[in-house]
Design a protein around this motif. Structure first.
Motif, mmCIF file in Angstrom:
data_model
loop_
_atom_site.group_PDB
_atom_site.id
_atom_site.type_symbol
_atom_site.label_atom_id
_atom_site.label_comp_id
_atom_site.label_asym_id
_atom_site.label_seq_id
_atom_site.Cartn_x
_atom_site.Cartn_y
_atom_site.Cartn_z
ATOM 1 N N LEU A 152 6.095 -45.586 25.164
ATOM 2 C CA LEU A 152 5.271 -45.885 23.989
ATOM 3 C C LEU A 152 5.949 -45.443 22.702
ATOM 4 C CD1 LEU A 152 1.701 -45.005 25.317
ATOM 5 C CD2 LEU A 152 2.743 -47.255 25.042
ATOM 6 N N SER A 153 6.693 -44.353 22.755
ATOM 7 C CA SER A 153 7.332 -43.862 21.531
ATOM 8 C C SER A 153 8.546 -44.702 21.134
ATOM 9 C CB SER A 153 7.756 -42.405 21.705
ATOM 10 O OG SER A 153 8.780 -42.286 22.693
ATOM 11 N N CYS A 154 9.163 -45.401 22.119
ATOM 12 C CA CYS A 154 10.385 -46.152 21.791
ATOM 13 C C CYS A 154 10.178 -47.654 21.726
ATOM 14 C CB CYS A 154 11.488 -45.829 22.797
ATOM 15 S SG CYS A 154 11.370 -46.714 24.375
ATOM 16 N N ILE A 155 9.036 -48.188 22.165
ATOM 17 C CA ILE A 155 8.904 -49.633 22.327
ATOM 18 C C ILE A 155 9.077 -50.384 21.009
ATOM 19 C CG2 ILE A 155 6.384 -49.612 22.108
ATOM 20 C CD1 ILE A 155 8.577 -51.936 24.307
ATOM 21 N N GLU A 156 8.639 -49.796 19.896
ATOM 22 C CA GLU A 156 8.755 -50.492 18.617
ATOM 23 C C GLU A 156 10.223 -50.626 18.211
ATOM 24 O OE1 GLU A 156 6.218 -50.726 14.498
ATOM 25 O OE2 GLU A 156 6.291 -48.826 15.600
ATOM 26 N N ARG A 157 10.984 -49.529 18.333
ATOM 27 C CA ARG A 157 12.407 -49.590 17.996
ATOM 28 C C ARG A 157 13.163 -50.424 19.027
ATOM 29 N NH1 ARG A 157 15.452 -44.407 16.036
ATOM 30 N NH2 ARG A 157 16.730 -46.133 15.227
ATOM 31 N N PHE A 158 12.751 -50.332 20.277
ATOM 32 C CA PHE A 158 13.372 -51.130 21.335
ATOM 33 C C PHE A 158 13.221 -52.616 21.032
ATOM 34 C CE2 PHE A 158 12.927 -52.307 26.125
ATOM 35 C CZ PHE A 158 14.201 -52.832 26.134
ATOM 36 N N SER A 159 12.016 -53.028 20.681
ATOM 37 C CA SER A 159 11.770 -54.438 20.367
ATOM 38 C C SER A 159 12.563 -54.881 19.145
ATOM 39 C CB SER A 159 10.275 -54.674 20.145
ATOM 40 O OG SER A 159 9.551 -54.434 21.331
ATOM 41 N N ALA A 160 12.668 -53.994 18.155
ATOM 42 C CA ALA A 160 13.456 -54.331 16.968
ATOM 43 C C ALA A 160 14.926 -54.496 17.320
ATOM 44 C CB ALA A 160 13.286 -53.241 15.907
ATOM 45 N N PHE A 161 15.442 -53.632 18.195
ATOM 46 C CA PHE A 161 16.840 -53.752 18.609
ATOM 47 C C PHE A 161 17.071 -55.071 19.333
ATOM 48 C CE2 PHE A 161 20.194 -53.221 21.783
ATOM 49 C CZ PHE A 161 21.256 -52.842 20.965
ATOM 50 N N LEU A 162 16.138 -55.458 20.197
ATOM 51 C CA LEU A 162 16.269 -56.724 20.914
ATOM 52 C C LEU A 162 16.315 -57.912 19.955
ATOM 53 C CD1 LEU A 162 13.780 -56.129 23.861
ATOM 54 C CD2 LEU A 162 16.256 -56.372 24.074
ATOM 55 N N ARG A 163 15.722 -57.755 18.793
ATOM 56 C CA ARG A 163 15.701 -58.839 17.798
ATOM 57 C C ARG A 163 16.896 -58.790 16.853
ATOM 58 N NH1 ARG A 163 10.260 -57.777 18.912
ATOM 59 N NH2 ARG A 163 9.007 -59.693 19.148
ATOM 60 N N GLY A 164 17.845 -57.906 17.120
ATOM 61 C CA GLY A 164 19.027 -57.827 16.278
ATOM 62 C C GLY A 164 18.885 -56.882 15.117
ATOM 63 N N ARG A 165 17.768 -56.175 15.036
ATOM 64 C CA ARG A 165 17.563 -55.176 13.999
ATOM 65 C C ARG A 165 17.702 -53.781 14.610
ATOM 66 N NH1 ARG A 165 13.300 -58.971 13.291
ATOM 67 N NH2 ARG A 165 11.732 -57.549 14.135
ATOM 68 N N ASP A 166 17.648 -52.750 13.761
ATOM 69 C CA ASP A 166 17.692 -51.359 14.224
ATOM 70 C C ASP A 166 18.862 -51.131 15.189
ATOM 71 O OD1 ASP A 166 17.112 -48.719 14.632
ATOM 72 O OD2 ASP A 166 15.056 -49.018 15.320
ATOM 73 N N ARG A 167 20.046 -51.502 14.739
ATOM 74 C CA ARG A 167 21.229 -51.359 15.583
ATOM 75 C C ARG A 167 21.530 -49.893 15.905
ATOM 76 N NH1 ARG A 167 24.621 -55.617 16.100
ATOM 77 N NH2 ARG A 167 26.442 -54.240 16.205
ATOM 78 N N GLU A 168 21.046 -48.999 15.028
ATOM 79 C CA GLU A 168 21.289 -47.578 15.267
ATOM 80 C C GLU A 168 20.663 -47.115 16.577
ATOM 81 O OE1 GLU A 168 21.534 -48.735 11.124
ATOM 82 O OE2 GLU A 168 19.891 -48.862 12.567
ATOM 83 N N TRP A 169 19.551 -47.724 16.955
ATOM 84 C CA TRP A 169 18.891 -47.336 18.210
ATOM 85 C C TRP A 169 19.792 -47.615 19.399
ATOM 86 C CZ3 TRP A 169 16.964 -49.573 22.725
ATOM 87 C CH2 TRP A 169 16.028 -48.797 23.436
#
Length: 791
Positions: A93-110
């Motif tokens: 639950l704590s990572c799903i938002e950043r995880f989803s953003a990474f999958l979309r090509g955003r939040d590459r730092e994650w």
């Protein structure tokens, strides 16, 4: 107002094109439309903090009661370690938002945190296996692959814990047949569709009502129409849920129309089968084949929400308790003069209508990389504008294929110039510059023209798609395609033996496969092959020989990836049509379509006597493929089988020998002086650079990451004149004594050949003769080996 829906679930990286083709067609005819991708919308509803929190709560509710997931209608069984995921709920639950953003090509730092693999993020069995393959220390560039594995793990947990029909790109959809419609009805009320999809649909129906109300009075009074595209069996449950929801919301005020690949292949017998009318409890109309003519006929005849008086072009509907099949459908009347006009108009639409993705938010889509293989990654690692260069297949003769159906049989090429202009405009509007051609088999001439246009425009696009491995893909053609932005190709090899090619009717042999693949690979173009095993009259030896030849193709570096699937006998295939005509006496069909079959509405796949004997080959063939993809193409074929199989009967150097012949022919072709009908020459190298020293000049350029060049010697023009070369006497000799001047003239010829359509090959060679005399032949060979392509 017309609402065009793509129900869940399809690929997550790009919109599926059907509804965007239909929107373009309808809006050109004055029909206001909304196009929506429900597949990515459902993904967004589930893979977010709120959605995932509900999933975990539901899982804890089930398992807190001590329920056995094997007995739970919403879970498949106890094998998946649900407890492991429940123990890491807070991490998910704590990572799903950043995880989803990474999958979309955003939040590459994650991604850097993901590749640290230090235990601060959740994991699963697929992630663990990928991590182990890196020795526990993945490189930084493995983040996308690890994220894909993590997403697959999370999807596996959801399926195990709360909804056994769920998978990332399908809802059930493991097969299609008469019994599956009842399963699809049950699945349409499954947990995710019931708790996530249907509530979201209510918001879409609000949007539809608001859009209709905003239209001018005459248009707002028109009936609402919801068109649902069902390309695959994995979309059927979602389509039923969508149709049921729309009917419940707009009872008596709208019509539901279903079309797409699943409808075209599976539901053509609905009007003939007992129980076939059941599909019309959800959809008012079934629209077949291209869909344009059928949909227009529905809208013209009835306004959308009342039953027409008689049959409609390529349409099926229920009236008075019976199913009415229109012209062009099994059991329907013959095409009338009006239908034939509509058919021609529909073919023109297939030729001129292009998908309009304007307004589609590509930033919502993600890149679930599931394989490190560069060819496999093309399917999911990137956002693509999906379109076709031709409707149908120009070959349409393979025995196993649905050659009796419109989507294969009716070949309609589009104008590649117009399509290129359209896709360039779409790229500007959407920000997406990748193109996936979804043809059954893109015509080589159209693909080449698209590449030429793209190269001339400065490579604003990159593209890939499905073709046939055939003789048109020469070294020159592959060079032009690569220079024009082609990334990769996929094509059917099927049974990779000469006897297999002949029996299936591929129209090619192993020689064409080797030559076309070699041409592509020399230019750095990725290649993928579709393979089948278990063809109805295939024996063990042919399966082994086919596998051995495929191994040799990998060993020679001609294939980047491949996929095996077991042969399925389709009732729309040429093979089945020939069986009906008594031309295949050895084929014993077990369950031909029978109008008296009770229940169900679908019919496509057929059984045949002896097919069960092929099931055991699937796992060993997949094991071999895993070796080949990992770079171990030397692994002996027979050793992968746990049961006795014959040794391969094909020569161990069969492909290598063919490749050697290919290389000799290629080199001979490049050395040959062009004749009058040699076609156009297109120079693909970089702008040549000049240098000179001691009466010699050097003309150099780069092509395919290598340096190439021609040495020009002063005095060659005088020798040309003395030898009586055509045109040399008109040139004079004063400027030609300067080697740099001569090299500059050659460079001017190449510059002309580099632009637009190029220049006549014979004319270019005559120019070289005038400048270089007897050295022209050597210069020609250097140019042909350095990026001068003939087309």
């Amino acid at each position: 107002m017309i609402y065009l829906a793509q129900p869940p679930l399809v690929q997550l990286n790009s919109p599926y094109p059907a509804v965007y083709y239909l929107r373009s067609f309808l809006e050109k005819r004055g029909f206001p439309c909304i196009a929506a991708d429900h597949s990515i919308a459902l993904f967004e509803q589930v893979f977010c903090p709120a959605g995932l929190g509900r999933i975990f709560a539901r899982a804890r509710e089930i398992f807190g009661r001590g329920a056995n997931p094997a007995e739970n209608a919403e879970g498949p069984g106890p094998r998946y370690d649900v407890a492991r995921f429940l123990s890491e709920e807070e991490r998910w639950l704590s990572c799903i938002e950043r995880f989803s953003a990474f999958l979309r090509g955003r939040d590459r730092e994650w991604g850097h945190l993901l590749t640290l693999a230090n235990g601060v993020l959740p994991s699963g069995p697929r992630f663990d296996a990928a991590l182990a393959s890196f020795g526990g220390q993945p490189p930084a560039d493995a983040a996308a692959l690890l994220a894909g594995k993590l997403l697959a793990d999370l999807a596996g947990f959801i399926a195990a814990a709360v909804d056994r029909a769920f998978a990332l790109v399908r809802y059930r959809g493991g097969g299609a047949g008469a019994a599956d419609f009842s399963q699809a009805k049950q699945d349409s009320s499954g947990y995710l569709l019931r708790e996530f999809y249907e509530p979201w649909l209510e918001g879409e129906w609000d949007r539809l009502e608001e859009a209709a109300a905003a239209l001018p009075a005459a248009e707002s009074a028109a009936p609402l129409v919801v068109c649902i595209s069902i390309p695959f069996p994995g979309c059927l449950a979602g389509a039923l849920a969508c149709a049921r929801s729309a009917r419940r919301r707009f009872a008596g005020r709208l019509a539901v129309v279903a079309g797409g690949g699943f409808v075209n292949t599976e539901l053509r017998f609905a009007g003939e089968k007992a129980g076939g009318a059941e599909i019309f409890d959800y959809s008012d109309y079934l629209s077949f084949d291209k869909g344009y003519g059928s949909l227009e006929a529905i809208l013209e005849a009835s306004g959308g929400n009342s039953r027409p008086d008689g049959p409609l072009y390529r349409t099926m509907y229920r009236s008075g308790g019976r199913v009415i099949a229109g012209p062009g459908i099994t059991g329907g009347p013959p095409l009338s003069a009006g239908d034939l006009r509509r058919e021609e108009e529909e073919r023109e639409a297939a030729r001129t209508v292009f998908p309009d993705y304007t307004g589609a938010d590509f930033s919502r889509y993600c890149y679930p990389v599931d394989d490190a293989n560069p060819m496999h990654r093309l399917w999911s690692d990137g956002r693509w504008l999906k379109a076709y260069l031709a409707y149908g297949c120009y070959w349409h003769a393979c025995a196993f294929c649905d050659v009796t159906l419109d989507y294969i049989r009716d070949f309609v090429p589009v104008d590649p110039d117009a399509l290129f202009d359209h896709l360039l405009d779409q790229a500007e509007k959407t920000g997406v510059r990748g193109v996936h051609f979804v043809d059954e088999a893109a015509p080589a001439s159209s693909l080449l023209r698209f590449a030429e246009l793209n190269r001339a425009a400065g490579l604003p696009l990159v593209f890939w798609g499905n073709i046939r491995f055939e003789k048109d893909y020469t070294p020159d053609a592959a060079a032009v395609l690569a220079a024009g932005g082609l990334l990769g190709v996929s094509a059917g090899i099927e049974v990779a033996t000469e006897s297999g090619f002949k029996r299936i009717g591929k129209g090619i042999g192993l020689r064409e496969v080797v030559r076309s693949c070699a041409a592509f690979k020399e230019q750095g173009i990725l290649t993928h092959a579709y393979l089948i095993y278990g063809y109805w009259d295939e024996d063990k030896r042919e399966i082994i020989d086919s596998a051995e030849i495929t191994r040799q193709l990998f060993e020679a570096g001609l294939l980047d990836s491949a996929f095996w699937h077991q042969f399925v006998l389709s009732c729309h295939s040429r093979l089945y049509a020939e069986w009906q005509q008594g031309r295949r006496p050895g084929l014993k069909v077990i369950d031909p379509p029978d109008p008296a079959l009770p229940g169900g509405v679908t019919r496509n796949d057929l059984g045949f006597q002896g097919e069960e004997r092929f099931a055991k080959f699937g796992d060993p063939l997949d094991r071999l493929l895993a070796f080949w993809l990992a770079g171990d193409a030397a692994f002996p074929v027979a050793e992968a089988f746990p049961f006795k199989v014959p040794a391969p009967s094909v020569p161990p150097l069969l492909v290598a020998d063919m490749l050697e012949v290919y290389a000799r022919d290629r080199d001979a072709s490049r050395a040959a002086v062009p004749g009058e009908n040699a076609g156009q020459a297109l120079f693909l190298g970089s702008r040549p650079m000049l240098s000179g020293n001691r009466g010699k000049a050097r003309l150099e350029w780069s092509w395919r990451l290598e340096r190439h060049g021609i040495t020009v010697r002063a005095g060659a023009a005088e020798k040309a004149a003395a030898e009586g070369r055509p045109g040399a006497e008109n040139r004079g000799t004063s400027g030609c004594r300067d080697a740099l001047g001569m090299a500059g003239r050659v460079a001017a010829l190449l510059e002309e050949a580099a632009g637009g359509p190029g220049t006549e090959a014979a004319e270019l060679y005559c120019g070289l003769l005038e400048i270089l005399g007897k050295d022209a032949a050597g210069a020609w060979r250097a140019l042909r080996n350095g990026g001068l392509a003939l087309k």
